[in-house]
Design an enzyme around this catalytic site. Sequence first.
Site, PDB file in Angstrom:
ATOM      1  N   THR A   1      34.960 -12.443  22.249  1.00  0.00           N
ATOM      2  CA  THR A   1      35.681 -13.550  22.739  1.00  0.00           C
ATOM      3  C   THR A   1      35.737 -14.569  21.886  1.00  0.00           C
ATOM      4  OG1 THR A   1      35.269 -12.939  25.157  1.00  0.00           O
ATOM      5  CG2 THR A   1      35.369 -15.400  24.487  1.00  0.00           C
TER       6      THR A   1
ATOM      7  N   CYS B   1      34.838  -8.446  32.637  1.00  0.00           N
ATOM      8  CA  CYS B   1      34.944 -10.209  32.652  1.00  0.00           C
ATOM      9  C   CYS B   1      35.632 -10.553  33.891  1.00  0.00           C
ATOM     10  CB  CYS B   1      35.455 -10.200  31.304  1.00  0.00           C
ATOM     11  SG  CYS B   1      34.806  -9.682  29.811  1.00  0.00           S
TER      12      CYS B   1
END
Length: 393
Positions: free
Chosen positions: A75, A327
């Site tokens: 990320t 996620c």
Amino acid sequence: MTESHIIYMDNAATTPVRQEVVDAMIPYMRENFGNPSSLYDIAKINREAVALARSRVARALNAEDKEIYFTSCGTESDNWAIKGTAFANRDKGKHIITSAIEHHAVLYTCQWLEKQGFEVTYLPVDEFGMVNPKDVEAAIRPDTVLITIMFANNEIGTIQPIAEIGKIAREHNVLFHTDAVQAAGHVPIDVKAMNIDMLSISGHKFNGPKGTGVLYIGKRVKLDSLMHGGDQERKRRAGTENVAGIVGIGLALELSVKEMDATTKRLDALRKRLVDGLLTIPKSRLNGHPTKRLPNNVNVIFEYIEGESILLMLNRRGICASTGSACNSASLEPSHVLTACGIPHEVVHGSLRLTLGEMNTQEDVDIVIDAVKDIVQKLRNMSPLTPDELRKY
């Protein structure tokens, strides 16, 4: 439930750290604890360990050592590549091209940039989740500064035509980033041959430690820093190096690439057995490209039931799976990936993702097939939406 009874088939979410990797990391948590930026001998040991890991990653990607930057996760790498490129190249333009099925680390970053005055084109995909390179080229404008298309999708496993897209980007002098978090360590990657300018990876997707990532930055890339502070990572990414984690991700990637052919052959066979077994269930379908997909990914939809219910019942039997991205597992919204592939919302909710890994065996696959068959039938028997011909009384 004990660990010995668990069948883990959610390797796209995370993987266990290999024992060789754990063994390599431990010294850098205890005796070799020095800060690599310091001048004494134990710091030098750690600098050398970081340098070795950098070389390992570079070789795995066919990059140069100085093009490898260590981050905390995929990320962060995605955010750095996209935001850093956008702000460093504002003088050229404010247009970015991506796809509708990217991981949220990319999609949400692009949406945030839109609030900062940038324009983003979200390319459609076909029924298999594939981006058409012609659509990429058609979307390029004089003010386009970045194309970011994922290497392989985390939900459906479809592998994109990265080399074709990279060639188009290079011909138009547009920087090209790919989120390779699901691909690295699982499929061959050559950043030079594929004309990739930036590439993001995450260690815990290929049996490395969590909290580790890499951003490959090619030499032609103009990029602003995301993290500011010290002079680490050649003054581009501040913060004391996670030496143990860096050692771990470097070794894990090296081992994964070394064993890739054998691993792919084994996982392909298990995947085929799993897919063939699950598709004997009436009103089921495989999501993603039938052949151009990650070797461990199986994503199937069963009509008239909810995927979350399948997961809960599988969990009671010691089977770990998912409906999509870990996620976004708390969200009740239908998968943006499956809806982008043209699957109706009421059908999308019946998806199940099973991703194979080093621990899985043929026996595991057969147990999972039988369990899913039983669970799907039980859920259909309870559902008022199920047609009579699919019920068992």
